[in-house]
Design a protein around this motif. Structure first.
Motif, PDB file in Angstrom:
ATOM      1  N   ASP A   1      40.501   1.956  23.124  1.00 27.02           N
ATOM      2  CA  ASP A   1      40.254   0.558  23.426  1.00 27.02           C
ATOM      3  C   ASP A   1      40.597  -0.250  22.181  1.00 27.02           C
ATOM      4  OD1 ASP A   1      39.209  -1.965  23.868  1.00 27.02           O
ATOM      5  OD2 ASP A   1      37.216  -1.267  24.421  1.00 27.02           O
ATOM      6  N   SER A   2      41.706  -0.949  22.204  1.00 21.40           N
ATOM      7  CA  SER A   2      42.126  -1.697  21.023  1.00 21.40           C
ATOM      8  C   SER A   2      41.198  -2.866  20.731  1.00 21.40           C
ATOM      9  CB  SER A   2      43.563  -2.190  21.177  1.00 21.40           C
ATOM     10  OG  SER A   2      43.657  -3.097  22.259  1.00 21.40           O
TER      11      SER A   2
ATOM     12  N   ASN B   1      46.658  -5.975  23.986  1.00 23.30           N
ATOM     13  CA  ASN B   1      45.645  -4.943  23.796  1.00 23.30           C
ATOM     14  C   ASN B   1      45.746  -3.908  24.906  1.00 23.30           C
ATOM     15  OD1 ASN B   1      43.986  -5.853  21.426  1.00 23.30           O
ATOM     16  ND2 ASN B   1      44.009  -7.707  22.658  1.00 23.30           N
ATOM     17  N   TYR B   2      45.023  -2.815  24.745  1.00 17.92           N
ATOM     18  CA  TYR B   2      45.031  -1.750  25.754  1.00 17.92           C
ATOM     19  C   TYR B   2      43.641  -1.156  25.872  1.00 17.92           C
ATOM     20  CZ  TYR B   2      45.353   1.033  21.519  1.00 17.92           C
ATOM     21  OH  TYR B   2      45.118   1.559  20.279  1.00 17.92           O
ATOM     22  N   LYS B   3      43.376  -0.602  27.060  1.00 18.66           N
ATOM     23  CA  LYS B   3      42.111   0.076  27.340  1.00 18.66           C
ATOM     24  C   LYS B   3      42.380   1.229  28.294  1.00 18.66           C
ATOM     25  CE  LYS B   3      38.543  -3.490  27.110  1.00 18.66           C
ATOM     26  NZ  LYS B   3      37.435  -2.779  26.503  1.00 18.66           N
ATOM     27  N   SER B   4      41.742   2.343  28.036  1.00 19.32           N
ATOM     28  CA  SER B   4      41.767   3.485  28.940  1.00 19.32           C
ATOM     29  C   SER B   4      40.501   3.449  29.786  1.00 19.32           C
ATOM     30  CB  SER B   4      41.821   4.785  28.145  1.00 19.32           C
ATOM     31  OG  SER B   4      41.580   5.890  28.985  1.00 19.32           O
TER      32      SER B   4
ATOM     33  N   PHE C   1      49.436   7.172  30.876  1.00 15.45           N
ATOM     34  CA  PHE C   1      50.230   6.153  30.199  1.00 15.45           C
ATOM     35  C   PHE C   1      51.530   6.762  29.687  1.00 15.45           C
ATOM     36  CE2 PHE C   1      51.170   3.734  26.251  1.00 15.45           C
ATOM     37  CZ  PHE C   1      51.309   2.468  26.791  1.00 15.45           C
TER      38      PHE C   1
ATOM     39  N   VAL D   1      46.578  -4.359  28.791  1.00 19.28           N
ATOM     40  CA  VAL D   1      47.028  -3.386  29.789  1.00 19.28           C
ATOM     41  C   VAL D   1      45.955  -2.311  29.892  1.00 19.28           C
ATOM     42  CG1 VAL D   1      48.427  -2.022  28.153  1.00 19.28           C
ATOM     43  CG2 VAL D   1      48.900  -1.895  30.604  1.00 19.28           C
TER      44      VAL D   1
ATOM     45  N   LEU E   1      52.552  -2.405  21.338  1.00 19.14           N
ATOM     46  CA  LEU E   1      51.777  -3.336  22.168  1.00 19.14           C
ATOM     47  C   LEU E   1      50.931  -4.237  21.280  1.00 19.14           C
ATOM     48  CD1 LEU E   1      50.628  -1.025  25.103  1.00 19.14           C
ATOM     49  CD2 LEU E   1      52.161  -2.999  25.285  1.00 19.14           C
TER      50      LEU E   1
ATOM     51  N   LEU F   1      51.615   2.294  21.698  1.00 18.81           N
ATOM     52  CA  LEU F   1      50.351   1.577  21.522  1.00 18.81           C
ATOM     53  C   LEU F   1      50.433   0.607  20.342  1.00 18.81           C
ATOM     54  CD1 LEU F   1      47.798   4.477  22.164  1.00 18.81           C
ATOM     55  CD2 LEU F   1      48.534   2.685  23.764  1.00 18.81           C
TER      56      LEU F   1
ATOM     57  N   TYR G   1      48.724  -0.255  34.530  1.00 17.92           N
ATOM     58  CA  TYR G   1      49.803   0.731  34.594  1.00 17.92           C
ATOM     59  C   TYR G   1      49.222   2.014  35.171  1.00 17.92           C
ATOM     60  CZ  TYR G   1      53.488   3.993  33.642  1.00 17.92           C
ATOM     61  OH  TYR G   1      54.462   4.936  33.811  1.00 17.92           O
TER      62      TYR G   1
END
Length: 125
Positions: A115-116, A105-108, A84, A76, A99, A96, A14
């Motif tokens: 970072d999940s 999961n998510y990560k920057s 985001f 994502v 999700l 978050l 994203y």
């Protein structure tokens, strides 16, 4: 290839920019996020838009959430949290959490603590 819970990880990107005059270019974000995504699995899809992150009616963001809830991808990645969402702390944390509740999961890219999958994944939200 990266695996999550025994299966190949499908990664969505994203990328968002809100103004053209601040050096924000989703193409620059996407270029680096593609390499980042490949470190974590196979690229599923890139969601890109040029709109304020303070709005909840972002079409690509909402499509990304819908496809996350449909379990079309497992992770994502985004440039940083303000790319985001800029809707405020509570709505952003709600996204978050939703999700994660749907198994995504998510990560920057620029904020390794977001970072999940990391050791503090549950603590962040």
């Amino acid at each position: 290839m990266a695996y999550l819970q025994g299966k190949l990880t499908r990664v969505a990107i994203y990328a968002r920019m809100s103004t053209r005059d601040k050096g924000q270019d989703p193409k620059n974000q996407v270029h680096q996020l593609r390499a980042f995504a490949k470190q974590h699995g196979t690229l599923y899809k890139v969601f890109t838009e040029e709109v304020s992150g303070g709005k909840s009616n972002r079409s690509e963001f909402n499509l990304m959430l819908l496809e996350a809830y449909q379990k079309k991808f497992d992770l994502v990645v985004f440039w940083r949290l303000d790319r985001f969402s800029r809707e405020g702390a509570l709505p952003t944390l709600k996204y978050l959490k939703e999700l994660r509740d749907h198994g995504v999961n998510y990560k920057s890219f620029t904020e390794p603590y977001l970072d999940s999958l990391g050791p503090f994944g549950d603590v962040i939200v």
